[in-house]
Design a protein around this motif. Sequence first.
Motif, short mmCIF file in Angstrom:
data_model
loop_
_atom_site.label_atom_id
_atom_site.label_comp_id
_atom_site.label_asym_id
_atom_site.label_seq_id
_atom_site.Cartn_x
_atom_site.Cartn_y
_atom_site.Cartn_z
N ALA A 1 39.96 40.06 48.13
CA ALA A 1 38.85 39.47 47.23
C ALA A 1 38.94 39.43 45.59
CB ALA A 1 37.48 39.88 47.84
N GLY A 2 38.48 38.74 44.90
CA GLY A 2 38.47 38.75 43.60
C GLY A 2 39.65 38.83 42.79
N LYS A 3 40.80 38.05 43.43
CA LYS A 3 41.96 37.70 42.95
C LYS A 3 42.35 36.61 42.25
CE LYS A 3 43.67 41.64 43.84
NZ LYS A 3 43.78 42.68 42.86
N THR A 4 43.28 36.30 41.51
CA THR A 4 43.68 34.60 40.82
C THR A 4 44.89 34.46 41.55
OG1 THR A 4 42.34 35.35 38.90
CG2 THR A 4 43.94 33.49 38.92
N TYR B 1 40.92 29.19 48.46
CA TYR B 1 40.64 30.58 48.21
C TYR B 1 39.03 30.91 47.64
CZ TYR B 1 40.92 35.45 46.22
OH TYR B 1 40.56 36.65 46.00
N SER B 2 38.93 30.21 46.44
CA SER B 2 37.60 30.32 45.82
C SER B 2 36.56 29.53 46.57
CB SER B 2 37.80 29.59 44.58
OG SER B 2 37.98 28.15 44.36
N TYR C 1 49.53 36.34 43.50
CA TYR C 1 48.32 36.35 42.91
C TYR C 1 48.22 37.88 42.22
CZ TYR C 1 47.67 39.73 46.98
OH TYR C 1 47.79 40.75 47.94
#
Length: 160
Positions: free
Chosen positions: A43-46, A118-119, A159
């Motif tokens: 979670a919270g990755k780009t 993902y988002s 990522y």
Amino acid sequence: TVIELSPTTNYGTNVLLVIRTSTTAGILTDYAYLEFDLSSVPAGKTIVSAILSLYTSVFSGGADPNATIARVTSSWVESTITWNLQPTIGASIVSGAINSASNGETQFDLTTAVSNWYSLAWSNFGMRVSKDVTEDMTIAFHSSDGATAAYRPKLVIIYQ
């Protein structure tokens, strides 16, 4: 794979993902469907990049070996999907030339699609692979059920 000539048959455990167009008896078509689980991305990755690799098993006919990957917009189940039970399809994600050599690798850049899945901007129902043009041609990629793990479809996600 879903096959127009066999509209009620499920090919979910086939070792090949077939995309085909045939004009022999009217225009007949086969599509391949793929879906990847993205839960291994923390979670919270780009998402920096996401590359799909498909490996050709069979190529026959035609002079324009191109394919299009489109976004699937409704749910489907590998063990029950058929031509008559296909999910809905959204916009095209990417198109590209196919490496027609035996076991040749074809890469597709799915960074934008994977970022959206993902988002949660898009629901992840996977993708449909199809032929670009209507000429007699069959392209079969190794599937996730294929005997050689190195030739199974893979999605490499980077990522940060």
